[in-house]
Structure formats: C-alpha cells, structure tokens
Design an enzyme around this catalytic site. Structure first.
Site, mmCIF file in Angstrom:
data_model
loop_
_atom_site.group_PDB
_atom_site.id
_atom_site.type_symbol
_atom_site.label_atom_id
_atom_site.label_comp_id
_atom_site.label_asym_id
_atom_site.label_seq_id
_atom_site.Cartn_x
_atom_site.Cartn_y
_atom_site.Cartn_z
ATOM 1 N N SER A 84 6.079 -5.913 14.291
ATOM 2 C CA SER A 84 5.213 -5.104 13.417
ATOM 3 C C SER A 84 6.019 -4.316 12.395
ATOM 4 O O SER A 84 5.461 -3.533 11.644
ATOM 5 C CB SER A 84 4.359 -4.146 14.260
ATOM 6 N N ASN A 124 4.257 2.949 24.371
ATOM 7 C CA ASN A 124 2.791 3.066 24.308
ATOM 8 C C ASN A 124 2.337 4.470 23.917
ATOM 9 O O ASN A 124 1.427 4.642 23.104
ATOM 10 C CB ASN A 124 2.171 2.674 25.654
ATOM 11 N N THR A 161 -36.538 6.077 -9.687
ATOM 12 C CA THR A 161 -36.766 5.483 -8.363
ATOM 13 C C THR A 161 -37.027 4.006 -8.646
ATOM 14 O O THR A 161 -37.597 3.672 -9.703
ATOM 15 C CB THR A 161 -37.977 6.108 -7.631
ATOM 16 N N HIS A 162 -36.588 3.152 -7.780
ATOM 17 C CA HIS A 162 -36.697 1.687 -7.984
ATOM 18 C C HIS A 162 -36.024 1.264 -9.292
ATOM 19 O O HIS A 162 -36.413 0.264 -9.889
ATOM 20 C CB HIS A 162 -38.155 1.223 -7.998
ATOM 21 N N SER A 222 -11.367 -7.853 -22.919
ATOM 22 C CA SER A 222 -11.530 -9.237 -22.489
ATOM 23 C C SER A 222 -10.496 -10.092 -23.197
ATOM 24 O O SER A 222 -10.138 -9.828 -24.346
ATOM 25 C CB SER A 222 -12.935 -9.713 -22.856
ATOM 26 N N LYS A 270 -15.328 -6.752 -26.342
ATOM 27 C CA LYS A 270 -15.616 -6.207 -25.013
ATOM 28 C C LYS A 270 -14.797 -4.973 -24.656
ATOM 29 O O LYS A 270 -13.632 -4.850 -25.003
ATOM 30 C CB LYS A 270 -15.341 -7.276 -23.940
ATOM 31 N N ASN A 303 -14.630 -3.134 -20.948
ATOM 32 C CA ASN A 303 -15.209 -3.307 -19.612
ATOM 33 C C ASN A 303 -14.870 -2.143 -18.672
ATOM 34 O O ASN A 303 -13.764 -1.613 -18.711
ATOM 35 C CB ASN A 303 -14.688 -4.601 -18.983
ATOM 36 N N GLU A 342 -15.723 -1.068 -11.393
ATOM 37 C CA GLU A 342 -16.012 -2.319 -10.677
ATOM 38 C C GLU A 342 -15.054 -2.527 -9.506
ATOM 39 O O GLU A 342 -15.453 -2.954 -8.422
ATOM 40 C CB GLU A 342 -15.920 -3.508 -11.642
ATOM 41 N N GLN A 374 -1.825 -3.170 18.337
ATOM 42 C CA GLN A 374 -0.893 -3.180 17.203
ATOM 43 C C GLN A 374 -1.642 -3.479 15.895
ATOM 44 O O GLN A 374 -1.170 -3.151 14.809
ATOM 45 C CB GLN A 374 0.198 -4.229 17.450
ATOM 46 N N LYS A 424 -2.849 -0.683 12.881
ATOM 47 C CA LYS A 424 -2.099 -0.049 11.792
ATOM 48 C C LYS A 424 -2.427 -0.615 10.413
ATOM 49 O O LYS A 424 -2.679 0.140 9.479
ATOM 50 C CB LYS A 424 -0.594 -0.137 12.085
HETATM 51 N N1 ARG Z 1 4.403 -2.098 17.960
HETATM 52 C C1 ARG Z 1 3.594 -1.709 19.061
HETATM 53 C C2 ARG Z 1 2.209 -1.293 18.537
HETATM 54 O O1 ARG Z 1 2.073 -1.150 17.399
HETATM 55 C C3 ARG Z 1 4.200 -0.555 19.792
HETATM 56 C C4 ARG Z 1 3.846 -0.467 21.228
HETATM 57 C C5 ARG Z 1 4.375 -1.624 21.971
HETATM 58 N N2 ARG Z 1 4.241 -1.477 23.374
HETATM 59 C C6 ARG Z 1 4.440 -2.497 24.197
HETATM 60 N N3 ARG Z 1 4.332 -2.237 25.449
HETATM 61 N N4 ARG Z 1 4.701 -3.687 23.756
HETATM 62 O O2 ARG Z 1 1.280 -1.142 19.260
#
Ligand code: ARG
Length: 464
Positions: free
Chosen positions: A22, A109, A154-155, A276, A282, A284, A289, A321, A324
C-alpha cells in the site's frame, strides 16, 4: 528480508509484493505515523517498558527521518509493503538495533487505525476552513445583492419572485449542515485506537491515556477489537463529503443553467471559464460541470467502502487497506472543488436586469394577485379561479398582469381597484413576505446576521 520474515522459508513473489503493498498510496501518512511512534515510545519509556535513553534515540532518529522525508530525500520501497514498515526499516538502517524496540506492545493494526484517524482529523480542519470561506462568500454576496429580484422556481417553472440573496442563503444553510456533519465526523474520529494491539491489547502495562493526551485525542477506544476494526469514522467522513458534493453539484447545475444564453442570469469570469477547440464563440462553465461530475466519484467512494466493510468478521482484515484510497480521493476532490468553486462564485458578474425581467415575465406575481382578492374578502379558491382567467387572457394578449388595464380587471371582478398594481409589483411581492425564512429584505438581512454570527463563532478570519 521482511520485518515479519522469520517464519517464512521463502521470499514472497514480486506479484505478491506488488498486490499486497500500500506504500504507493499510504506514503502520505508518514507524518502521522512518525508522530504516533514518538508518542508510543515516550509512553514505553515512561512505563519502563524500554529504557529512557533508547526512547530518546528512537525519537531523535524519527525526527531526523521526518525532516528528510519532508525535504524529499527518502525513497520508500514497495517490498516493505506499507508506510509503517518502511519507516521502521529506514529507522533500523539509520540508528541500528535500538530501533527494533519501537514496535514493542504495538501492531500495525492499531498503528494504521491511529494514522488514519490523525490524518482525517487534520484534513477535517482544513476542509472546515475552506467551507467557512465559501460560506463567507455567500453571506457577502447576499448582502451585496439583497434586493436583486429573480424568479423562484418549482419544477423549474417560474413560481414566485424571490431575491438572489434569498437564493444564495439557501446554500448557506446547506453548507452549515455540512459543517455540522464534519464536526460530528471529527468527534467520531477523535478517539485513540493505539493500545488495541493486533486485536486483544497486550501484556505490557501500556498507558493509553498518556498517549491519547500526547496526541490530542479526547478519549481512547474502549474495546480493542473495535479499536482496530472500526472504520465508521471513514464512512461518516465519506457520507459528509458526499452530501457536501451533492450540494455543490446542485449549485453547479444552477450556475450552468444561469450561464446559458437562455437564462443569462450570471456571467462567469474569463479566468474561471473555458473555450471550445472548434466553436470560437463558446465560453463554457467547465468548472461547475467538473464539480457536478466529481460528485460521482465521492459517492462511489462511500458505496465502495460500505461494501468493503459489510462482510468483515472481527477484528482486522486486510480488506480494510482499501479504506485509504477511498478517503484520500474524496478529501483531495473536496480540497480541489471548494476553493475553485468559491473563486468562481466570487468573480461572477450578476446580471440583475435579466433576473428581474425573468421574474417579471412569468406571472410570478399571480399568487399575490389572488391574495389581493382574498384581502378584499374573496375565498382563496374563488380568487385563484379569477386570477387563472386573467392569466389566460394575458397569455392570449401576450401581456403581463402589471400591464393589464383596470377595466379588464374589473370586467372579470368588480372588486379590483387601482391598488392592484401596487399589490402585484415584484418589490411588494418580495418585501411583503416578511415571515422568518422568507425573501423580504428584512427577513434575509436577519438571516445574514445569523450567518455572520455563525462565521464569527467558528472563527473565520477574513484572510481565509
Ligand atoms: N497496510 C495495512 C493497511 O492499510 C496496514 C495494516 C496491516 N496489518 C496486517 N496485519 N497486515 O491496513
């Protein structure tokens, strides 16, 4: 070798490293990770779990590493999986074996849960400041355009006259609720998960309250299984941001309509518009948007994380994981949308005359004409029918109620008098609606006063 490589007879496959890692997205948690580790080792020393001098060496090494990361001098390694292991491995490389004591009484964890919470708390504060700044713009524009009459719809059909200020202040209320939702999310996030360990705390005599105080948390998570597996605060955030995007998207939709030739209620500044590649004429409203379009990814992130979480047994599972990228993307999106939306709005030109003409052209005063008859003694239903007939007459003659001669009024009902014209003038229609929450200048000014008090209470400095 991996920091957890002891029980493994083989190296992991590169596909595994790539898939499992990650670091490509959680590298942005480096600061939270380091500050969390500093608080953790201070507590370990205070509790005599590790020697004080070791904790001092670790803290010093972590601060040096932080400075180097901030200067862009540190490369992270995919093989080290995530930000937590990268920082630990880098520290071991820099200060030697003493760094191996840092992870005593801790698991990734509870560490990742801590980092994400710290990150979310910081980001909420930044987004709140941006939101207040946009709300401030709304209050200021409303004050400036307090008596600019426009049609209310309205509408999407012209309904009754209101003012541009009244319309803008509707969005102020929506954003005020968004602000409250961010505050709620902040409260939900403001609890320390560290000390939960992998799932069942630890046998070391940790002082979790000390760590909470060091890091500025209000409380500690009361159950370790929940401490490592709770991502409700991420969902609260994603819901808050989805609703905020929904509000910005509705506003964008109006800005897009208002910028069209058909409406021509506003003109966006050239600096916040685009052209454009083929049609030279144009101009825009791309920003509005894109804001409208980006609501999709923020809603998607909410549904995505809800789905990720729905089948997870207690406690930590690697599925988490996936939290994130969802929250990072949503936060990044909001932090791009809020400031540019604010600038686009601040710099737009308001076409007051076109707004007025649109309000004057669509029988938006018909309700007031009916109310005029009610004030003269007719039942509302009868008054409604009389005015309906007059509207039909005007439509055929292609004139407005204001232009209808008195004898025509009187031919339909003798009770009409010259005061009908004053009663149905748009200014009267707006300013007689003095009820709290209504469009009259007095009611909207009272609302703006409350809005300003809200902004002051929430410490908006004019420099934001
Ligand atoms: N990269 C992991 C996450 O984002 C960290 C925790 C990993 N824990 C494990 N027991 N593999 O959740």
């Amino acid at each position: 070798m991996k920091l957890w490589g002891g029980r493994f007879a083989k190296e992991t496959n590169t596909l595994t490293d790539h898939f499992n890692s990650s670091i490509s997205f959680d590298a942005r948690l480096y600061k939270q990770d380091i500050l969390g580790s500093i608080a953790h080792v201070s507590m370990l020393a205070k509790q005599s779990i590790i020697p004080l001098k070791d904790s001092e060496l670790i803290k010093e090494g972590l601060l040096d590493l932080l400075a180097d990361i901030e200067q862009g001098n540190v490369l992270f390694d995919e093989k080290m999986e995530d930000i937590h292991m990268n920082i630990e491995a880098l520290l071991i490389k820099r200060i030697g074996d003493v760094a191996k004591k840092m992870h005593t009484g801790r698991s990734r964890n509870d560490q990742v849960a801590l980092d994400v919470r710290l990150y979310v708390l910081d980001e909420i504060n930044e987004m709140k400041a941006m939101l207040l700044s946009l709300m401030n713009t709304l209050a200021q524009l409303s004050e400036k355009h307090i008596s600019v009459i426009m049609p209310g719809y309205t509408h999407l059909q012209r309904a009754q006259p209101i003012t541009f200020a009244h319309h803008l202040m509707a969005y102020f209320e929506m954003l005020k609720r968004d602000f409250a939702r961010l505050n709620f999310t902040y409260t939900m996030t403001n609890s320390l998960p560290l000390g939960s360990g992998a799932l069942a705390t630890t046998t070391y005599p940790l002082d979790r309250d000390f760590v909470a105080a060091e890091l500025g948390f209000d409380s500690v998570c009361e159950n370790s299984l929940d401490g490592v597996s709770d991502r409700d605060f991420c969902l609260d955030l994603l819901y808050s941001l989805s609703t905020l995007m929904m509000h910005l998207s509705r506003f964008s939709e109006e800005i897009i309509l208002w910028s069209s030739h058909e409406f021509h209620f506003i003109e966006l500044d050239d600096a916040y518009s685009t052209g454009s590649s083929i049609m030279p004429q144009k101009k825009n409203p791309d920003i509005a948007e894109l804001v409208r379009g980006k609501s999709g990814r923020v809603y998607g992130n909410l549904i995505s994380l809800l789905t990720t979480m729905k089948g997870l047994p207690l406690a930590y599972n690697k599925d988490m994981q996936e939290d994130k990228e969802r929250i990072f993307d949503s936060i990044d999106t909001l932090k791009m949308c809020l400031p540019i939306f604010n600038e686009m709005l601040k710099t737009a030109t308001i076409c007051e005359k076109n707004m007025y003409q649109a309000a004057a052209g669509g029988f938006t005063n018909a309700t007031d004409a009916a109310d005029y008859l009610v004030k003269k003694g007719l039942a509302f239903r009868d008054a409604h029918e009389v005015i309906g007939k007059l509207v039909l007459y005007c439509l055929n003659e292609k004139i407005s109620l204001e232009e209808l001669p008195l004898d025509v009024y009187q031919s339909i009902h003798p009770i009409f008098d010259t005061d009908i014209y004053e009663a149905i003038s748009l200014a009267t229609c707006v300013n007689e609606r003095k009820v709290k929450g209504g469009p009259s200048t007095s009611a909207v000014l009272a609302h703006i006063d409350h809005a300003k008090a809200f902004l002051t209470d929430n410490q908006l400095t004019s420099s934001i």
